[in-house]
Design a protein around this motif. Structure first.
Motif, PDB file in Angstrom:
ATOM      1  N   TRP A 138       0.976  -1.205   0.006  1.00 29.68           N
ATOM      2  CA  TRP A 138      -0.255  -0.078   0.118  1.00 29.68           C
ATOM      3  C   TRP A 138       1.145   0.627  -0.231  1.00 29.68           C
ATOM      4  N   LYS A 139       1.873   1.133   0.695  1.00 27.93           N
ATOM      5  CA  LYS A 139       2.569   2.315   0.800  1.00 27.93           C
ATOM      6  C   LYS A 139       4.032   2.803  -0.669  1.00 27.93           C
ATOM      7  N   GLN A 140       3.950   1.708  -1.602  1.00 25.16           N
ATOM      8  CA  GLN A 140       4.305   1.740  -2.617  1.00 25.16           C
ATOM      9  C   GLN A 140       2.851   2.085  -3.271  1.00 25.16           C
ATOM     10  N   ASP A 141       2.175   1.365  -3.575  1.00 24.29           N
ATOM     11  CA  ASP A 141       1.353   2.292  -4.653  1.00 24.29           C
ATOM     12  C   ASP A 141       1.095   3.614  -4.386  1.00 24.29           C
ATOM     13  N   LEU A 142       0.338   4.011  -2.785  1.00 27.22           N
ATOM     14  CA  LEU A 142       0.153   5.282  -3.270  1.00 27.22           C
ATOM     15  C   LEU A 142       1.208   6.459  -2.791  1.00 27.22           C
ATOM     16  N   GLY A 143       2.469   5.785  -2.462  1.00 26.17           N
ATOM     17  CA  GLY A 143       3.299   6.946  -2.173  1.00 26.17           C
ATOM     18  C   GLY A 143       3.590   7.786  -0.745  1.00 26.17           C
ATOM     19  N   GLU A 144       3.246   8.867  -0.520  1.00 21.36           N
ATOM     20  CA  GLU A 144       3.314   9.909   0.244  1.00 21.36           C
ATOM     21  C   GLU A 144       1.208  10.296   0.428  1.00 21.36           C
ATOM     22  N   ARG A 145       1.198   9.320  -0.460  1.00 23.46           N
ATOM     23  CA  ARG A 145      -0.568   9.600  -0.208  1.00 23.46           C
ATOM     24  C   ARG A 145      -1.103   8.676   1.113  1.00 23.46           C
ATOM     25  N   ALA A 146       0.055   7.409   1.339  1.00 23.00           N
ATOM     26  CA  ALA A 146      -0.075   7.114   2.127  1.00 23.00           C
ATOM     27  C   ALA A 146       0.190   6.961   3.463  1.00 23.00           C
ATOM     28  N   HIS A 147      -0.710   6.452   4.749  1.00 30.16           N
ATOM     29  CA  HIS A 147      -0.718   7.510   5.752  1.00 30.16           C
ATOM     30  C   HIS A 147      -0.833   6.498   7.534  1.00 30.16           C
ATOM     31  N   GLN A 148      -0.315   6.902   8.354  1.00 28.97           N
ATOM     32  CA  GLN A 148      -0.336   5.737   9.121  1.00 28.97           C
ATOM     33  C   GLN A 148      -0.175   6.496  10.752  1.00 28.97           C
ATOM     34  N   LYS A 149      -0.700   6.461  11.609  1.00 25.92           N
ATOM     35  CA  LYS A 149      -1.109   7.110  12.721  1.00 25.92           C
ATOM     36  C   LYS A 149      -1.154   6.117  14.530  1.00 25.92           C
ATOM     37  N   PRO A 150      -0.862   6.120  15.230  1.00 27.98           N
ATOM     38  CA  PRO A 150      -1.189   5.411  16.542  1.00 27.98           C
ATOM     39  C   PRO A 150      -3.113   5.748  16.180  1.00 27.98           C
ATOM     40  N   GLY A 151      -3.734   4.349  16.751  1.00 21.17           N
ATOM     41  CA  GLY A 151      -5.164   4.417  16.613  1.00 21.17           C
ATOM     42  C   GLY A 151      -5.397   3.966  18.265  1.00 21.17           C
ATOM     43  N   LEU A 152      -6.950   4.417  18.275  1.00 24.44           N
ATOM     44  CA  LEU A 152      -7.974   4.027  19.746  1.00 24.44           C
ATOM     45  C   LEU A 152      -8.578   2.358  18.534  1.00 24.44           C
ATOM     46  N   LEU A 153      -8.106   2.194  18.030  1.00 25.02           N
ATOM     47  CA  LEU A 153      -8.890   0.613  17.792  1.00 25.02           C
ATOM     48  C   LEU A 153      -8.317  -0.796  17.976  1.00 25.02           C
ATOM     49  N   ILE A 154      -9.237  -1.554  18.515  1.00 27.62           N
ATOM     50  CA  ILE A 154      -8.714  -2.496  18.696  1.00 27.62           C
ATOM     51  C   ILE A 154      -9.490  -3.966  18.206  1.00 27.62           C
ATOM     52  N   GLN A 155      -8.940  -5.362  18.915  1.00 32.93           N
ATOM     53  CA  GLN A 155      -9.649  -6.409  17.768  1.00 32.93           C
ATOM     54  C   GLN A 155      -9.835  -7.389  18.715  1.00 32.93           C
ATOM     55  N   THR A 156     -10.926  -8.337  19.013  1.00 32.08           N
ATOM     56  CA  THR A 156     -10.504  -8.964  20.194  1.00 32.08           C
ATOM     57  C   THR A 156     -11.721  -9.517  19.410  1.00 32.08           C
ATOM     58  N   ILE A 157     -12.036 -11.205  19.938  1.00 34.78           N
ATOM     59  CA  ILE A 157     -12.687 -12.201  20.213  1.00 34.78           C
ATOM     60  C   ILE A 157     -13.764 -12.575  21.565  1.00 34.78           C
ATOM     61  N   GLY A 158     -15.613 -12.108  21.361  1.00 33.67           N
ATOM     62  CA  GLY A 158     -15.975 -11.944  21.473  1.00 33.67           C
ATOM     63  C   GLY A 158     -16.282 -13.348  22.795  1.00 33.67           C
ATOM     64  N   PHE A 159     -17.098 -13.991  23.917  1.00 33.34           N
ATOM     65  CA  PHE A 159     -17.847 -15.103  24.144  1.00 33.34           C
ATOM     66  C   PHE A 159     -19.140 -15.328  24.120  1.00 33.34           C
ATOM     67  N   PRO A 160     -20.159 -15.658  23.526  1.00 37.96           N
ATOM     68  CA  PRO A 160     -21.883 -15.612  24.511  1.00 37.96           C
ATOM     69  C   PRO A 160     -21.199 -16.418  25.402  1.00 37.96           C
ATOM     70  N   MET A 161     -21.855 -15.796  26.801  1.00 37.29           N
ATOM     71  CA  MET A 161     -21.899 -15.771  28.110  1.00 37.29           C
ATOM     72  C   MET A 161     -22.961 -16.891  28.210  1.00 37.29           C
ATOM     73  N   TYR A 162     -23.845 -16.193  27.281  1.00 37.91           N
ATOM     74  CA  TYR A 162     -25.373 -17.176  27.603  1.00 37.91           C
ATOM     75  C   TYR A 162     -25.073 -18.837  27.473  1.00 37.91           C
ATOM     76  N   ASP A 163     -24.025 -18.914  26.740  1.00 43.35           N
ATOM     77  CA  ASP A 163     -23.897 -20.590  25.741  1.00 43.35           C
ATOM     78  C   ASP A 163     -23.000 -21.274  27.379  1.00 43.35           C
ATOM     79  N   GLU A 164     -24.149 -22.549  27.386  1.00 45.19           N
ATOM     80  CA  GLU A 164     -23.250 -22.817  28.958  1.00 45.19           C
ATOM     81  C   GLU A 164     -21.800 -23.474  28.452  1.00 45.19           C
ATOM     82  N   ARG A 165     -21.842 -24.011  27.396  1.00 46.17           N
ATOM     83  CA  ARG A 165     -20.371 -24.588  26.732  1.00 46.17           C
ATOM     84  C   ARG A 165     -19.195 -23.564  27.129  1.00 46.17           C
ATOM     85  N   PHE A 166     -19.119 -21.798  27.877  1.00 49.96           N
ATOM     86  CA  PHE A 166     -18.494 -21.469  27.626  1.00 49.96           C
ATOM     87  C   PHE A 166     -19.044 -20.520  29.139  1.00 49.96           C
ATOM     88  N   LYS A 167     -19.389 -21.401  29.965  1.00 48.71           N
ATOM     89  CA  LYS A 167     -19.296 -20.861  31.239  1.00 48.71           C
ATOM     90  C   LYS A 167     -18.692 -20.894  32.297  1.00 48.71           C
TER      91      LYS A 167
END
Length: 537
Positions: A281-310
């Protein structure tokens, strides 16, 4: 971002509309942005996911705003927000603000909007953002009695006792208990004002929303595009320098990326996995590619209402079987950082290693914990929407669990984000599910309350821990923002014991412009501030 969900990166686009119409010309002063259909109609307090928030933030301005460069809190419609005890607030508005229909923005427009949004029968997704205001409980319906009528009785009132209009430009707020960071929260979409016309005909408003922000609604073609235009009477200091924006719906992030590099799209807020490999992406976009610290996270949630995950040992075993570092290297070319807690290091209040052992890759210990829990029966179904660039990493995580835990983990994608989110909100998930998040405001509290407090808007896991709720209450009542922030971090530590979600990784904001855009500020929550955009000649 809002509050829910770091929402999807894309949703369905009609085949005939994919990339259609170009990005607009430099002469018309209109830019185009990647978008997807939001979960709900564009009523601010009912918009708690990313794509709807992009539109709400363009069309509405709240009491405060978050500065694009660093998300610092600044007054917007508010002239002042004053308190002596962090429980009783007096809010004065700047005069001269108007809605897009020409009507004035008055104190009653905030009060009426908050009352409507908090009233349980109205079913606003962001209603829980008002739970700290005095009288909130009286606006909620009780669950119907099993032996009584099928429908819950109406609440005794539809007005929050803690809100009072003093005059056209002044209102007061009384909270149940002190909430020190309350002024910080007031730039979130749930707290936006609504014009009188909304209350006369909410359905008409949904078809043609009316805000008070820098851009007004122009038109919308469902599953194709939505257009906003500059509001000439906008009263804010941050007046737009472009004439408008076209939000274009895509069914795949890769298709949007191809339009970006070919000049048929002007802004893309996230890069597809295919473009990250070898920093393509940096090669394709050159000076038009930007990156900065983010307030973004990725998680996987559990369905706590499912007995298998209690059993928390089951959840801990699954988490410890995932080699986060390997996935981030192989799938994201090292552009993600494994999480060691439930928030990103970029947010105020971050404390290292809050997750502890549960987020540490240890397959042998993971197997021991699963054995102690009695094992896991049947396939482990992992779910996400397939239209947002998540399939590659979800498949990699499933492979990790199979290999390191000996459980038959399978990734089963949902076609669209809206279908996926509807199933989550209905508590109908039959296995762990993607549950990313972006900050709504620059304080660690935004990563905690709405996701994990009992009964809140984005608690799609049905997680409930009275000790955690009490820790949040303690933090809310802290005498200063600094003390509150530290106390929220104390509450975060409790999540590691229960592990309602698996923290995976944080991500920076990686975005790109077309050659048409000269400058533009992107917030740490991945939103382009349209008022900062300037175009090349």
């Amino acid at each position: 971002m809002a509050a829910l969900v770091a929402a999807p990166l894309a949703v369905a686009l009609l085949a005939t509309g994919c990339g259609g119409g170009g990005s607009g010309s430099g002469e018309d002063g209109i830019i185009s942005l990647h978008w997807s259909e939001p979960e709900n109609p564009l009523v601010p307090a009912n918009t708690t996911e990313e794509m709807g928030s992009f539109i709400v933030d363009a069309m509405f301005t709240g009491l405060v705003k978050y500065r694009a460069t660093d998300m610092a809190v600044e007054n917007a419609v508010a002239q002042s927000i004053e308190t002596t005890d962090n429980q009783n607030y007096t809010i004065k508005l700047k005069p001269g603000w108007t809605f897009h229909d020409g009507s004035p923005v008055k104190a009653k427009n905030f009060v009426d909007a908050w009352n409507y949004s908090a009233y349980g029968p109205n079913g606003m997704q962001g209603a829980s953002f008002f739970e700290q205001i005095d009288g909130y409980d009286a606006l909620q319906s009780e669950d119907p009695d099993e032996d009584g009528p099928a429908e819950a009785p109406k609440p005794p009132t539809d007005k929050l006792s803690g809100l009072n209009v003093v005059d056209d430009n002044t209102f007061t707020v009384k909270l149940k208990t002190p909430l020190t960071i309350f002024p910080v929260m007031l730039g979130y979409s749930a707290y936006m004002p609504l014009p009188d016309s909304f209350f006369r005909d909410p359905k008409a408003f949904e078809a043609h929303p009316v805000g008070n922000g820098p851009f007004r609604f122009e038109n919308r073609s469902p599953n194709v595009e939505l257009n906003v235009m500059k509001y000439d009477q906008y009263a804010g200091d941050d007046k737009p320098q472009i004439n408008g924006a076209k939000f274009k719906v895509y069914n795949e992030l890769d298709a949007a990326y191809q339009d970006l590099i070919s000049g048929n799209l002007d802004f893309l807020e996230a890069m597809p996995v295919s473009a990250l490999v070898g920093d393509k992406w940096k090669q394709d976009l050159g000076e038009r590619a930007h990156q900065k610290p983010g307030l973004l996270i990725q998680t996987i949630g559990f369905p706590m209402y499912d007995e298998r995950f209690k059993n928390p040992l089951v959840r801990k075993a699954i988490s410890m079987s995932i080699d986060r570092k390997t996935v981030t290297q192989q799938v994201f070319a090292g552009s993600r950082d494994p999480m060691d807690g439930f928030a990103t290091p970029a947010v105020e209040g971050y404390r290292p290693n809050q997750c502890g052992e549960a987020c540490t890759f240890n397959p042998e210990k993971a197997k021991q914990y699963l054995q102690q829990a009695g094992g896991f029966q049947g396939p482990l179904i992992l779910q996400s929407n397939s239209d947002g660039g998540h399939s590659e990493w979800m498949q990699a995580v499933a492979a990790q669990i199979r290999q390191n835990l000996g459980v038959d983990a399978q990734f089963v994608p949902q076609p669209t984000f809206s279908e996926f989110l509807n199933q989550r909100r209905a508590f109908q998930m039959d296995g762990p599910f993607r549950s990313g998040w972006k900050a709504d405001y620059p304080n660690i509290e935004t990563f905690l309350t709405q996701m994990y407090r009992t009964g809140t808007s984005s608690n799609d896991y049905q997680y409930s821990n009275p000790a955690f709720d009490a820790a949040l209450d303690k933090a809310n009542a802290a005498p200063t923002v600094e003390a509150a922030t530290a106390a929220y971090a104390d509450a975060e530590k409790l999540l590691a014991e229960d592990l309602p979600v698996i923290p995976l990784w944080t991500q920076p904001v990686q975005y790109g412009f077309s050659e048409k855009i000269a400058n533009g500020e992107v917030l740490a929550n991945r939103r382009l501030d349209l008022t900062t955009v300037t175009l090349n000649p």
